[in-house]
Design an enzyme around this catalytic site. Structure first.
Site, PDB file in Angstrom:
ATOM      1  N   HIS A 150     -25.504  18.109 -19.845  1.00  0.00           N
ATOM      2  CA  HIS A 150     -24.698  19.089 -19.126  1.00  0.00           C
ATOM      3  C   HIS A 150     -23.341  19.162 -19.810  1.00  0.00           C
ATOM      4  O   HIS A 150     -22.873  18.196 -20.420  1.00  0.00           O
ATOM      5  CB  HIS A 150     -24.547  18.627 -17.672  1.00  0.00           C
ATOM      6  CG  HIS A 150     -23.937  19.616 -16.745  1.00  0.00           C
ATOM      7  ND1 HIS A 150     -22.574  19.829 -16.678  1.00  0.00           N
ATOM      8  CD2 HIS A 150     -24.486  20.444 -15.820  1.00  0.00           C
ATOM      9  CE1 HIS A 150     -22.318  20.738 -15.763  1.00  0.00           C
ATOM     10  NE2 HIS A 150     -23.457  21.136 -15.217  1.00  0.00           N
ATOM     11  N   ASP A 183     -25.211   9.823 -16.679  1.00  0.00           N
ATOM     12  CA  ASP A 183     -24.974  10.937 -15.768  1.00  0.00           C
ATOM     13  C   ASP A 183     -26.151  10.985 -14.806  1.00  0.00           C
ATOM     14  O   ASP A 183     -27.237  11.435 -15.150  1.00  0.00           O
ATOM     15  CB  ASP A 183     -24.863  12.239 -16.564  1.00  0.00           C
ATOM     16  CG  ASP A 183     -24.759  13.485 -15.682  1.00  0.00           C
ATOM     17  OD1 ASP A 183     -24.856  13.353 -14.451  1.00  0.00           O
ATOM     18  OD2 ASP A 183     -24.607  14.583 -16.240  1.00  0.00           O
ATOM     19  N   GLN A 207     -28.454  14.339 -11.358  1.00  0.00           N
ATOM     20  CA  GLN A 207     -29.746  14.929 -11.017  1.00  0.00           C
ATOM     21  C   GLN A 207     -30.813  13.893 -10.676  1.00  0.00           C
ATOM     22  O   GLN A 207     -31.937  14.256 -10.324  1.00  0.00           O
ATOM     23  CB  GLN A 207     -30.240  15.803 -12.180  1.00  0.00           C
ATOM     24  CG  GLN A 207     -29.357  17.002 -12.479  1.00  0.00           C
ATOM     25  CD  GLN A 207     -29.332  18.013 -11.355  1.00  0.00           C
ATOM     26  OE1 GLN A 207     -30.252  18.075 -10.534  1.00  0.00           O
ATOM     27  NE2 GLN A 207     -28.291  18.821 -11.297  1.00  0.00           N
ATOM     28  N   LYS A 248     -24.945  16.939  -4.134  1.00  0.00           N
ATOM     29  CA  LYS A 248     -26.352  17.060  -4.518  1.00  0.00           C
ATOM     30  C   LYS A 248     -27.241  16.113  -3.706  1.00  0.00           C
ATOM     31  O   LYS A 248     -28.461  16.105  -3.869  1.00  0.00           O
ATOM     32  CB  LYS A 248     -26.517  16.786  -6.012  1.00  0.00           C
ATOM     33  CG  LYS A 248     -25.791  17.787  -6.909  1.00  0.00           C
ATOM     34  CD  LYS A 248     -26.049  17.506  -8.375  1.00  0.00           C
ATOM     35  CE  LYS A 248     -25.148  18.317  -9.286  1.00  0.00           C
ATOM     36  NZ  LYS A 248     -25.422  19.762  -9.244  1.00  0.00           N
ATOM     37  N   CYS A 307     -25.065  25.466 -17.624  1.00  0.00           N
ATOM     38  CA  CYS A 307     -24.082  24.542 -18.203  1.00  0.00           C
ATOM     39  C   CYS A 307     -24.734  23.604 -19.216  1.00  0.00           C
ATOM     40  O   CYS A 307     -24.422  22.408 -19.273  1.00  0.00           O
ATOM     41  CB  CYS A 307     -23.374  23.736 -17.113  1.00  0.00           C
ATOM     42  SG  CYS A 307     -22.359  24.728 -16.012  1.00  0.00           S
TER      43      CYS A 307
END
Length: 404
Positions: A121, A198, A201, A224, A362
């Site tokens: 991202h 990261d 997700q 999220k 992104c």
């Protein structure tokens, strides 16, 4: 078994009509919807417990502080960190990554190298490029194979004596690919290199154990995870956080201040300058309770079944192209149909009440690797159903017919 109808009743927004059709929300990878219990917690905090945290001896301040610190402990347990000292509250995954980039970046030297992957991202690319401009470091990028999986063989060969950090996504926000993060961390650690993950997700959808992964840094966002916007977490091993300089200066993160010298507070407050979003943080704690009550494994299983069903139905449509076909995937599908523009498909689906994402998500370097400008993306949450997928397939076929 999860009672999806009971779960959906917690989300009044799912009863809304969009363009005369009942909403089908397939954009959870961008932000999840928020259950009533989390909204109620926000209301409770604003109406009965609003006072600045950590700074007041009065009872109201103590109650607000307790709410915030209870959430810190809930986060620690949720990701299995060793200590609450390793849990830093931020405004989101983006700020968490920027914190590490800024603090570690100040120690960088000309020629130092950071390893990323092609599927990152922008939030895990641009912060390092900003450091690159100031410190003239080098970014080395791991490519992917035709399935959208990282080239592990290339990854191993990218380490040099100048490598200083690996920063990579756990799950691709475009393809849903679940990277072999534990193995990649092991390889990095063999070279003595720390790893930032990261987890934006992955954390809402699969079980996270930072000690088992042996991650050095792990970042994720509340919005999220069925929680509020504007709240995120940076997990960092205590030894790294102790050695890092603060990202921001101000109230709360200090020990003592004079015009001659300032000393910093102990972890985790060293990295939490200013008044935090203690209302959002308290509500994030409720969101974690909500996920724990449903069971993260149950959530993962439900979303995987949705993924398999939707993929099978979509592949029946002529000229369907799905980007990211790894067997190890989360509930995300990015696709194009023939030469139809992704924006046109997204607009027509919206007219039929289907909320999807369109564009580069992104992740422009990833789009360039595929040789495309963007895709249509559907992404699932715990509240989605097979019936909604059926509605989506009918709408998608109609949109394709109109645009062909």
């Amino acid at each position: 078994m999860l009672d999806i109808n009971k779960i959906r009743a917690e989300y009044p927004i799912l009863d809304l009509e969009m363009n005369g059709r009942k909403l089908v929300y397939f954009d959870t990878a961008a932000t999840s919807q928020t259950p009533k219990c989390v909204v109620d917690k926000i209301t409770e905090m604003y109406t009965t417990k609003k006072a600045n945290v950590h700074r007041g001896v009065h009872e109201l301040s103590q109650q607000a502080t307790e709410e915030m610190e209870n959430t810190r402990e809930k986060v620690r347990k949720f990701i299995n960190a060793k200590s609450t000292k390793e849990i830093i509250f931020t405004r989101g995954t983006t700020e968490a990554i920027n914190l590490v980039a800024s603090s570690l970046g100040e120690k960088s030297c000309h020629g130092d190298e950071i390893i990323l992957t092609v599927m990152e991202h922008h939030s895990n690319i641009v912060p390092w490029q900003l450091i690159q401009q100031r410190k003239r470091i080098q970014l080395r990028v791991v490519p992917m194979n035709e399935k959208g999986e990282v080239r592990e063989d290339v990854y191993e060969d990218l380490f040099t004596e100048n490598t200083r950090l690996v920063a990579l996504s756990h799950v691709s926000n475009v393809m849903g690919t679940i990277n072999p993060i534990k193995k990649m961390i092991e390889i990095a650690h063999k070279h003595g290199i720390p790893v930032l993950v990261d987890g934006a997700q992955s954390t809402p959808h699969i079980k996270i154990d930072v000690q088992n992964l042996d991650a050095d840094f792990f970042a994720f966002s509340a919005h999220k995870m069925y929680g509020p916007t504007g709240v995120g977490v940076l997990y960092g091993k205590e030894k790294f956080l102790e050695s890092m300089t603060p990202y921001q200066g101000g109230g709360e993160m200090i020990g003592t201040v004079s015009f001659e010298k300032t000393t910093f507070a102990e972890l985790p407050f060293k990295f939490e300058a200013g008044t935090p979003d203690f209302v959002g943080i308290a509500a994030f704690g409720t969101a974690i309770d909500y996920i724990n009550e449903l069971g993260i494994d149950n959530i993962a299983q439900h979303e995987h079944e949705l993924l398999e069903y939707a993929t099978a139905e979509m592949l029946k449509i002529p000229n369907m192209r799905i980007f990211g076909t790894s067997e190890n995937k989360s509930g995300v599908i990015s696709f194009l149909v023939g030469n139809i523009h992704h924006y046109d498909l997204g607009m027509l689906l919206d007219k039929m009440g289907i909320a999807v994402r369109t564009g580069h998500h992104c992740a422009q370097p990833l789009m360039n690797a595929f040789g495309i400008e963007g895709t249509v993306r559907v992404s699932f949450g715990i509240y989605n159903t097979f019936e909604e997928i059926d509605r989506f397939i009918v709408a998608l076929k109609k949109a394709v017919d109109m645009l062909s």
